[in-house]
Design an enzyme around this catalytic site. Structure first.
Site, PDB file in Angstrom:
ATOM      1  N   ARG A   1      24.800  34.095 -28.930  1.00 48.07           N
ATOM      2  CA  ARG A   1      25.343  35.442 -28.813  1.00 48.07           C
ATOM      3  C   ARG A   1      24.290  36.383 -29.386  1.00 48.07           C
ATOM      4  O   ARG A   1      24.393  36.841 -30.511  1.00 48.07           O
ATOM      5  CB  ARG A   1      26.651  35.541 -29.608  1.00 48.07           C
ATOM      6  CG  ARG A   1      27.468  36.772 -29.332  1.00 48.07           C
ATOM      7  CD  ARG A   1      28.747  36.765 -30.134  1.00 48.07           C
ATOM      8  NE  ARG A   1      29.749  35.844 -29.626  1.00 48.07           N
ATOM      9  CZ  ARG A   1      30.404  35.996 -28.487  1.00 48.07           C
ATOM     10  NH1 ARG A   1      30.200  37.073 -27.744  1.00 48.07           N
ATOM     11  NH2 ARG A   1      31.286  35.122 -28.084  1.00 48.07           N
TER      12      ARG A   1
ATOM     13  N   ARG B   1      34.270  33.180 -16.761  1.00 48.13           N
ATOM     14  CA  ARG B   1      32.898  32.700 -16.635  1.00 48.13           C
ATOM     15  C   ARG B   1      32.874  31.367 -15.892  1.00 48.13           C
ATOM     16  O   ARG B   1      33.708  30.492 -16.174  1.00 48.13           O
ATOM     17  CB  ARG B   1      32.324  32.508 -18.040  1.00 48.13           C
ATOM     18  CG  ARG B   1      30.850  32.186 -18.096  1.00 48.13           C
ATOM     19  CD  ARG B   1      30.057  33.460 -17.948  1.00 48.13           C
ATOM     20  NE  ARG B   1      28.654  33.276 -18.154  1.00 48.13           N
ATOM     21  CZ  ARG B   1      28.009  33.605 -19.282  1.00 48.13           C
ATOM     22  NH1 ARG B   1      28.677  34.074 -20.309  1.00 48.13           N
ATOM     23  NH2 ARG B   1      26.712  33.475 -19.370  1.00 48.13           N
TER      24      ARG B   1
ATOM     25  N   ARG C   1      33.364  28.446 -19.272  1.00 43.14           N
ATOM     26  CA  ARG C   1      32.491  28.889 -20.355  1.00 43.14           C
ATOM     27  C   ARG C   1      32.357  27.832 -21.442  1.00 43.14           C
ATOM     28  O   ARG C   1      31.337  27.742 -22.116  1.00 43.14           O
ATOM     29  CB  ARG C   1      33.133  30.171 -20.890  1.00 43.14           C
ATOM     30  CG  ARG C   1      32.562  30.756 -22.103  1.00 43.14           C
ATOM     31  CD  ARG C   1      33.542  31.819 -22.525  1.00 43.14           C
ATOM     32  NE  ARG C   1      33.165  32.343 -23.799  1.00 43.14           N
ATOM     33  CZ  ARG C   1      33.010  33.629 -24.046  1.00 43.14           C
ATOM     34  NH1 ARG C   1      33.189  34.513 -23.107  1.00 43.14           N
ATOM     35  NH2 ARG C   1      32.673  34.033 -25.227  1.00 43.14           N
TER      36      ARG C   1
ATOM     37  N   LYS D   1      27.322  43.764 -24.171  1.00 46.52           N
ATOM     38  CA  LYS D   1      28.398  44.376 -23.400  1.00 46.52           C
ATOM     39  C   LYS D   1      28.607  45.736 -24.031  1.00 46.52           C
ATOM     40  O   LYS D   1      28.654  45.864 -25.249  1.00 46.52           O
ATOM     41  CB  LYS D   1      29.658  43.536 -23.450  1.00 46.52           C
ATOM     42  CG  LYS D   1      30.058  43.114 -24.824  1.00 46.52           C
ATOM     43  CD  LYS D   1      31.151  42.089 -24.806  1.00 46.52           C
ATOM     44  CE  LYS D   1      31.279  41.520 -26.200  1.00 46.52           C
ATOM     45  NZ  LYS D   1      32.202  40.489 -26.396  1.00 46.52           N
TER      46      LYS D   1
ATOM     47  N   PHE E   1      25.320  36.136 -11.715  1.00 47.53           N
ATOM     48  CA  PHE E   1      24.345  37.061 -12.300  1.00 47.53           C
ATOM     49  C   PHE E   1      23.130  36.339 -12.873  1.00 47.53           C
ATOM     50  O   PHE E   1      22.227  36.980 -13.376  1.00 47.53           O
ATOM     51  CB  PHE E   1      24.986  37.981 -13.353  1.00 47.53           C
ATOM     52  CG  PHE E   1      25.951  37.293 -14.282  1.00 47.53           C
ATOM     53  CD1 PHE E   1      25.503  36.475 -15.295  1.00 47.53           C
ATOM     54  CD2 PHE E   1      27.319  37.495 -14.137  1.00 47.53           C
ATOM     55  CE1 PHE E   1      26.384  35.855 -16.151  1.00 47.53           C
ATOM     56  CE2 PHE E   1      28.217  36.863 -15.000  1.00 47.53           C
ATOM     57  CZ  PHE E   1      27.754  36.048 -16.010  1.00 47.53           C
TER      58      PHE E   1
ATOM     59  N   GLU F   1      23.950  45.792 -15.362  1.00 45.89           N
ATOM     60  CA  GLU F   1      24.779  45.098 -14.372  1.00 45.89           C
ATOM     61  C   GLU F   1      26.228  45.504 -14.575  1.00 45.89           C
ATOM     62  O   GLU F   1      26.610  45.896 -15.674  1.00 45.89           O
ATOM     63  CB  GLU F   1      24.694  43.578 -14.575  1.00 45.89           C
ATOM     64  CG  GLU F   1      23.345  42.984 -14.307  1.00 45.89           C
ATOM     65  CD  GLU F   1      23.283  41.515 -14.732  1.00 45.89           C
ATOM     66  OE1 GLU F   1      24.328  40.893 -14.938  1.00 45.89           O
ATOM     67  OE2 GLU F   1      22.161  41.024 -14.869  1.00 45.89           O
TER      68      GLU F   1
ATOM     69  N   LYS G   1      30.023  44.748 -15.355  1.00 47.18           N
ATOM     70  CA  LYS G   1      30.721  43.692 -16.091  1.00 47.18           C
ATOM     71  C   LYS G   1      32.023  43.379 -15.351  1.00 47.18           C
ATOM     72  O   LYS G   1      32.892  44.237 -15.230  1.00 47.18           O
ATOM     73  CB  LYS G   1      31.003  44.112 -17.532  1.00 47.18           C
ATOM     74  CG  LYS G   1      31.633  43.006 -18.352  1.00 47.18           C
ATOM     75  CD  LYS G   1      31.668  43.383 -19.830  1.00 47.18           C
ATOM     76  CE  LYS G   1      31.996  42.188 -20.714  1.00 47.18           C
ATOM     77  NZ  LYS G   1      33.369  41.749 -20.633  1.00 47.18           N
TER      78      LYS G   1
HETATM   79  P1  AMP Z   1      33.161  39.076 -23.658  1.00 48.18           P
HETATM   80  O1  AMP Z   1      34.006  38.006 -22.998  1.00 48.18           O
HETATM   81  O2  AMP Z   1      33.916  40.329 -23.907  1.00 48.18           O
HETATM   82  O3  AMP Z   1      32.400  38.515 -24.838  1.00 48.18           O
HETATM   83  O4  AMP Z   1      32.014  39.493 -22.615  1.00 48.18           O
HETATM   84  C1  AMP Z   1      31.084  38.606 -22.146  1.00 48.18           C
HETATM   85  C2  AMP Z   1      31.591  37.984 -20.867  1.00 48.18           C
HETATM   86  O5  AMP Z   1      31.560  38.936 -19.806  1.00 48.18           O
HETATM   87  C3  AMP Z   1      30.700  36.897 -20.344  1.00 48.18           C
HETATM   88  O6  AMP Z   1      30.945  35.671 -20.975  1.00 48.18           O
HETATM   89  C4  AMP Z   1      31.073  36.839 -18.884  1.00 48.18           C
HETATM   90  O7  AMP Z   1      32.192  35.992 -18.724  1.00 48.18           O
HETATM   91  C5  AMP Z   1      31.520  38.251 -18.587  1.00 48.18           C
HETATM   92  N1  AMP Z   1      30.641  38.988 -17.644  1.00 48.18           N
HETATM   93  C6  AMP Z   1      31.075  39.776 -16.645  1.00 48.18           C
HETATM   94  N2  AMP Z   1      30.058  40.330 -15.971  1.00 48.18           N
HETATM   95  C7  AMP Z   1      28.917  39.880 -16.545  1.00 48.18           C
HETATM   96  C8  AMP Z   1      27.528  40.088 -16.289  1.00 48.18           C
HETATM   97  N3  AMP Z   1      27.093  40.887 -15.319  1.00 48.18           N
HETATM   98  N4  AMP Z   1      26.641  39.453 -17.094  1.00 48.18           N
HETATM   99  C9  AMP Z   1      27.063  38.637 -18.099  1.00 48.18           C
HETATM  100  N5  AMP Z   1      28.356  38.401 -18.383  1.00 48.18           N
HETATM  101  C10 AMP Z   1      29.286  39.010 -17.620  1.00 48.18           C
END
Ligand code: AMP
Length: 592
Positions: A455, A277, A302, A461, A371, A270, A272
């Site tokens: 997590r 969130r 979140r 990611k 998503f 998907e 990102k």
């Molecule tokens: P990080 O904030 O760097 O830990 O990355 C995870 C965050 O990416 C998630 O908590 C979401 O807020 C965001 N995110 C963006 N696109 C997506 C997606 N397609 N699926 C899941 N999370 C996503």
């Protein structure tokens, strides 16, 4: 239960180093609360039972994790209340001075003698304060803190101080220690969420994993403890998600395409999105046969904080799009006039905004991209595989008026999902995501269930590149179709210091927008040394900074190594080919 009993157990727990013993003390505390007498039972069905209060207090919480209610007690309010309860010779400055000495508010509160102001306590009582001379109960503390939270508007700080004073004034030293910590969210007696889960399991003889599931869907340790006691396993298993009550968000780990394809048959890929969130809860208006009532939409962050009022577009989206009850997981993204994404900082101007929302909305527009679907039409989907949840999501978001098959790309608010085991396809999805102004990609296990608050390895990611390499561009290819006039697929080389020769290590074609390709073509065209068909040899002149996932040995390139998943990050216009990275550096990165 008397608050003194709670404070006594809290003291024992705090002094206990062994985790297992701590679980045992929490178990005993829950059992004691569970056998509380009639006089302590809730006044109304909505009031929590003592066991619920105790299960929260022991973790330093007053309300359940999903509840955004705040006590709104700053340190100075608490110091003032302690000072007043401590007597006429004490003021808030003295409390602060003691804090500087002792380092911790519990020790400070326990260092005063609160007996002297007993006569005044009667004026200050909230709904829960009992008559003088009676021991303070856990329920009274809870009910007074509810009143503290409810105090709003002018004079509310004084009211909060009065209420707290009324509590401290009836405390022994040990009660004051844990009350002060509780109101300032500094309980810290070593009781984590896992401890309470295990204690509930032991106290009421129900398996840990079933307690865990109930906790995941409810986010309420108090409710789970009560249900485990009163209704046992059957009751726990019957606990479901509730529309309007937020769930912890599933989180992602950093990871590579190599990891994902190594562990799963296929990856769900998907985009990102670079936003914030959100979890959307929607309940449609009840029909007249069910007593009427408006549609209800809530949006949570979140961290399960309610942000509905700050995001009216999301509420409008829900009301226009959704038919049945639903809980959707997604991201809110700031967009420009063309609907293209803006950086994350822009969303923050909107996210927790409490005032001037209409004005902020004029400055920065937002849109949701969902998503995941946790609940639809009365059915919880946490245990369903990702692919099934995503299908459900698509259905929920597809307008009911749409006839026949709707292209997912045309479904407003739907994040697309591709299933693939082909690294090149993943690269091209990544390139499209970057080209459309998004952050990159997420790789998900298509078979995975939704695990709130985890997590785990099921969501990854794509890892940002740790080390980058500066490579000399020694070749390229003319593109095809709309890219026929652009050079692309750039050949990368590093210099072998022992021979002085440039050796190839890979080709980079991803992470480059059309605009950038045009710029790069202009930059490189004058360095074309030879052309054959679409292939072009370039004099060493330009240096690219590239990211990659791994350096592998490879017979394909003359250096004997290949960069796995190389990505274009930028032109190092400050570097000449002589300053670019060498084969020796490549080898040293490999052995790190
Ligand atoms: P990080 O904030 O760097 O830990 O990355 C995870 C965050 O990416 C998630 O908590 C979401 O807020 C965001 N995110 C963006 N696109 C997506 C997606 N397609 N699926 C899941 N999370 C996503």
């Amino acid at each position: 239960m008397e608050f003194a009993t709670f404070a006594d157990r809290a003291g024992t727990i705090e002094a206990e180093p062994a985790d297992l013993e701590i679980v045992d003390h929490v178990r005993a505390l829950l059992e004691e609360a569970g056998s509380a007498g009639e006089s302590e039972s809730p006044k109304t069905a909505r009031e929590p039972a003592t066991i619920e209060i105790v299960a929260r207090f022991v973790q330093g919480r007053v309300v359940p994790a999903w509840d955004s209610t705040k006590l709104d007690i700053g340190p100075s309010t608490c110091y003032e209340a302690i000072a007043r309860a401590a007597g006429t010779n004490v003021d808030a400055d003295d409390v602060e001075e003691r804090l500087a000495d002792l380092g911790e508010i519990g020790d400070v509160a326990a260092s005063y003698d609160f007996g002297g102001q007993a006569g005044l306590g009667a004026f200050a009582g909230g709904s829960g304060a009992g008559a003088d001379g009676e021991d303070l109960t856990v329920r009274e503390v809870y009910e007074t803190l509810e009143d503290v939270a409810a105090a709003e508007g002018s004079g509310s700080q004084d009211r909060k101080i009065d209420l707290l004073f009324g509590l401290f004034n009836r405390c022994s030293s040990e009660e004051a220690r844990y009350l002060a910590r509780l109101v300032l969210s500094e309980m810290r007696i070593g009781v984590g969420e896992g401890t309470v889960r295990d204690a509930i399991s032991e106290a009421f003889d129900v398996p840990e994993e079933r307690v865990e599931r109930a906790l995941q869907v409810s986010n309420d340790y108090g409710q789970v403890a009560r249900v485990a006691r009163d209704e046992g396993l059957e009751g726990l298993d019957a606990m479901d998600l509730e529309v309007g009550r937020p769930v912890q968000a599933m989180l992602a780990q950093a990871g590579t395409v190599t990891d994902a394809l190594g562990e799963w048959d296929e990856a769900a890929v998907e985009w990102k999105y670079d936003g914030a969130r959100i979890q959307l809860h929607y309940h449609p208006a009840a029909g007249p046969e069910n007593g009427g009532g408006d549609a209800e939409t809530s949006v949570f962050s979140r961290n399960m904080e309610e942000v509905t009022d700050a995001l009216p577009e999301i509420v409008e989206f829900a009301e226009e799009t959704l038919e049945g009850p639903a809980i959707l997981d997604g991201e809110v993204v700031a967009i420009d006039e063309d609907g293209d994404p803006l950086p994350f900082q822009e969303v923050l101007k909107r996210f927790r905004r409490k005032h001037d929302v209409a004005k902020a909305r004029e400055d920065v527009a937002v849109r949701p991209v969902f998503f995941d679907c946790l609940h639809a039409d009365g059915e919880d989907l946490l245990e369903e595989p990702l692919t099934a949840r995503h299908e459900r999501l698509e259905e929920v978001l597809t307008p009911p008026s749409a006839d026949g098959d709707v292209d997912p790309e045309d479904v407003d608010g739907l994040s697309l999902l591709w299933l693939t085991d082909d690294p090149e396809e993943i690269e091209s999805i990544d390139a499209d995501a970057l080209e459309s102004g998004h952050e990159g990609i997420m790789l998900k296990n298509p078979d995975s269930t939704y695990s709130p608050g985890r997590r785990g390895k099921h969501w990854r990611k794509r890892k940002p590149d740790v080390e980058t390499l500066d490579c000399v561009v020694t070749g390229a290819e003319w593109g095809e179709g709309r890219r026929a006039t652009f050079l692309g697929t750039f050949e990368l080389s590093v210099r072998d210091e022992s021979t002085g020769e440039l050796e190839t290590v890979g080709k980079v074609a991803t992470g480059i927008t059309d605009e950038k390709l045009e710029e790069l073509t202009e930059l490189l065209e004058s360095h074309i040394a030879a052309e054959e068909g679409q292939a072009v040899d370039l004099e060493p002149a330009v240096v690219f900074e590239v990211g990659y996932e791994e350096i592998q040995t490879s017979p394909t390139y003359s250096a004997g190594y290949a960069l796995r998943f190389p990505r274009f990050l930028g032109v190092r216009s400050d570097k000449n080919p002589e300053d670019a990275d060498t084969l020796e550096r490549l080898e040293s990165l490999r052995s790190e």
